[in-house]
Design a protein around this motif. Sequence first.
Motif, mmCIF file in Angstrom:
data_model
loop_
_atom_site.group_PDB
_atom_site.id
_atom_site.type_symbol
_atom_site.label_atom_id
_atom_site.label_comp_id
_atom_site.label_asym_id
_atom_site.label_seq_id
_atom_site.Cartn_x
_atom_site.Cartn_y
_atom_site.Cartn_z
ATOM 1 N N ILE A 1 0.862 -1.178 0.000
ATOM 2 C CA ILE A 1 0.000 0.000 0.000
ATOM 3 C C ILE A 1 0.897 1.227 0.000
ATOM 4 O O ILE A 1 1.789 1.342 0.844
ATOM 5 C CB ILE A 1 -0.910 0.038 1.246
ATOM 6 C CG1 ILE A 1 -1.790 -1.214 1.299
ATOM 7 C CG2 ILE A 1 -1.787 1.295 1.240
ATOM 8 C CD1 ILE A 1 -2.658 -1.296 2.562
ATOM 9 N N LEU B 1 -7.675 6.841 3.557
ATOM 10 C CA LEU B 1 -8.097 5.733 2.708
ATOM 11 C C LEU B 1 -7.083 4.587 2.765
ATOM 12 O O LEU B 1 -7.451 3.431 2.991
ATOM 13 C CB LEU B 1 -8.280 6.230 1.273
ATOM 14 C CG LEU B 1 -8.822 5.194 0.303
ATOM 15 C CD1 LEU B 1 -10.180 4.675 0.759
ATOM 16 C CD2 LEU B 1 -8.936 5.791 -1.088
ATOM 17 N N GLY B 2 -5.796 4.916 2.565
ATOM 18 C CA GLY B 2 -4.764 3.876 2.581
ATOM 19 C C GLY B 2 -4.754 3.116 3.888
ATOM 20 O O GLY B 2 -4.651 1.882 3.902
ATOM 21 N N ASP C 1 4.656 5.489 3.419
ATOM 22 C CA ASP C 1 4.117 6.843 3.484
ATOM 23 C C ASP C 1 5.272 7.838 3.531
ATOM 24 O O ASP C 1 6.340 7.513 4.061
ATOM 25 C CB ASP C 1 3.208 7.024 4.705
ATOM 26 C CG ASP C 1 2.299 8.240 4.560
ATOM 27 O OD1 ASP C 1 1.135 8.061 4.163
ATOM 28 O OD2 ASP C 1 2.760 9.371 4.820
ATOM 29 N N ILE D 1 -0.982 -0.715 -4.332
ATOM 30 C CA ILE D 1 -2.263 -0.043 -4.164
ATOM 31 C C ILE D 1 -1.941 1.409 -3.857
ATOM 32 O O ILE D 1 -1.336 1.713 -2.832
ATOM 33 C CB ILE D 1 -3.059 -0.704 -3.025
ATOM 34 C CG1 ILE D 1 -3.378 -2.144 -3.429
ATOM 35 C CG2 ILE D 1 -4.330 0.072 -2.724
ATOM 36 C CD1 ILE D 1 -3.603 -3.059 -2.259
ATOM 37 N N ALA E 1 -2.654 5.143 -2.920
ATOM 38 C CA ALA E 1 -3.637 5.979 -2.214
ATOM 39 C C ALA E 1 -2.988 7.267 -1.720
ATOM 40 O O ALA E 1 -3.296 7.749 -0.642
ATOM 41 C CB ALA E 1 -4.255 5.184 -1.056
ATOM 42 N N ASN F 1 -5.257 2.067 -8.703
ATOM 43 C CA ASN F 1 -5.198 3.520 -8.531
ATOM 44 C C ASN F 1 -6.436 4.043 -7.803
ATOM 45 O O ASN F 1 -7.506 4.160 -8.391
ATOM 46 C CB ASN F 1 -5.070 4.170 -9.909
ATOM 47 C CG ASN F 1 -5.091 5.678 -9.850
ATOM 48 O OD1 ASN F 1 -4.755 6.274 -8.826
ATOM 49 N ND2 ASN F 1 -5.476 6.302 -10.954
ATOM 50 N N TYR F 2 -6.273 4.368 -6.518
ATOM 51 C CA TYR F 2 -7.373 4.937 -5.726
ATOM 52 C C TYR F 2 -7.388 6.465 -5.821
ATOM 53 O O TYR F 2 -8.243 7.099 -5.227
ATOM 54 C CB TYR F 2 -7.217 4.542 -4.249
ATOM 55 C CG TYR F 2 -7.922 3.263 -3.861
ATOM 56 C CD1 TYR F 2 -9.284 3.261 -3.574
ATOM 57 C CD2 TYR F 2 -7.237 2.068 -3.770
ATOM 58 C CE1 TYR F 2 -9.933 2.104 -3.209
ATOM 59 C CE2 TYR F 2 -7.878 0.897 -3.406
ATOM 60 C CZ TYR F 2 -9.221 0.923 -3.126
ATOM 61 O OH TYR F 2 -9.866 -0.228 -2.771
ATOM 62 N N THR F 3 -6.417 7.068 -6.499
ATOM 63 C CA THR F 3 -6.353 8.524 -6.548
ATOM 64 C C THR F 3 -7.242 9.066 -7.661
ATOM 65 O O THR F 3 -7.715 8.314 -8.514
ATOM 66 C CB THR F 3 -4.909 9.008 -6.804
ATOM 67 O OG1 THR F 3 -4.622 8.905 -8.203
ATOM 68 C CG2 THR F 3 -3.895 8.194 -6.029
ATOM 69 N N SER G 1 -12.115 4.543 -8.972
ATOM 70 C CA SER G 1 -12.470 5.946 -8.777
ATOM 71 C C SER G 1 -13.939 6.055 -8.402
ATOM 72 O O SER G 1 -14.825 5.664 -9.158
ATOM 73 C CB SER G 1 -12.195 6.733 -10.058
ATOM 74 O OG SER G 1 -12.910 7.954 -10.015
ATOM 75 N N LEU H 1 -11.528 -3.936 -4.588
ATOM 76 C CA LEU H 1 -10.072 -3.986 -4.633
ATOM 77 C C LEU H 1 -9.591 -5.344 -5.133
ATOM 78 O O LEU H 1 -8.681 -5.432 -5.963
ATOM 79 C CB LEU H 1 -9.523 -3.678 -3.236
ATOM 80 C CG LEU H 1 -8.027 -3.732 -3.033
ATOM 81 C CD1 LEU H 1 -7.279 -2.939 -4.082
ATOM 82 C CD2 LEU H 1 -7.674 -3.217 -1.648
#
Lengths: 206, 206
Positions: free
Chosen positions: A88, A94-95, A114, A148, A150, A173-175, A191, B192
Amino acid sequence: MKQTISKPARERLIQLARLLEHIENDSRQFITSSEIQNLTGWSSYTIRRDISHLKTECSTKAGYDIVLLKNAIGAELGITEGVKKCCIVGLGKLGSALIDFDFGKSYKIVAGFDSSVNRTEILTAPFPLYPTGQMQNVIKQEGIELAILAVPGKVAQDVATKLAGFGIKGIVNYTSAILSVGEDAIVENISLIDALQKIASLHAKN
Amino acid sequence: MKQTISKPARERLIQLARLLEHIENDSRQFITSSEIQNLTGWSSYTIRRDISHLKTECSTKAGYDIVLLKNAIGAELGITEGVKKCCIVGLGKLGSALIDFDFGKSYKIVAGFDSSVNRTEILTAPFPLYPTGQMQNVIKQEGIELAILAVPGKVAQDVATKLAGFGIKGIVNYTSAILSVGEDAIVENISLIDALQKIASLHAKN
């Protein structure tokens, strides 16, 4: 032959495999196309046509053999081969909400990253968390294949380009960014806005 | 005519509209198909073919007119008509991570629901949070059209059936359940695991 399965059919088969995995635990042996229709809302014609792409003799008078059908989908789509290692990237709201997510048998999260050391020290996870600077080393050492993503939208393309350079083969891609990463990596967009737009556009069509 | 746009083309156009919205803010007037190719990874042939579905004269020697193209996509897919009201159902880690999400101009979250009164009282949000028992009333009173479903998988179908009964037209499904809600509501899955499976199956194909 594999090339002839359309994207929508591929997506339905992936969902069907997941559905069969749930049902398998109920110790039933067979399922009919009309039962699948009731569970998914897809027409039984569509279901039979999707399944006709598979090389299997899973169809009997009592319905499809659940285990054979699930294995045939896995074999055709190549999604059953071992555990794939994931990470991740971006541990904001979210992440970090994904840390405890149940990834099933085929995927295992082995690292989180991160840019804030504070964040990686405060959060607890069943896998190690690292500052972003260690991404390259950890991805190579662990053999991580999938990421993943985020992170905030404005840095997403930069991070995605780095991930592809570090050997990541696929990015979820969660962005909100639309990513371009060349041909070596595959991007699947998750998305929320696009999902809402798709619903709105389908309603507008009717 | 609208029926002839394939699902993948529709998804690309939705993403393209979002990309154009970002670019529009940079005060540029035109964009070429090769620039779109660089930004998205789609071939310029695919891009030109997708755009050829639209009824617009947005193409010039300098490229596509960004505003005209964006509006043409909106008109064709019917995704520009006013603000649509949404609710979040299930305020666990994932649902509550979506509270501060930027929903853009077309969608507005006006309510959140959770079965635990504790949860709705502890969380803070820019919109009111209610116990699940008030779903029907709030949805009708507010005229909520869309729901973002983030409840535990084992209750997802029950909640989805209720939402459809309460008049919800579309559900964005964040749960692992495969939902069937009849023909009145549309389900868009944000899974996911499915995204990871799609990447794995596309790699297996190559």
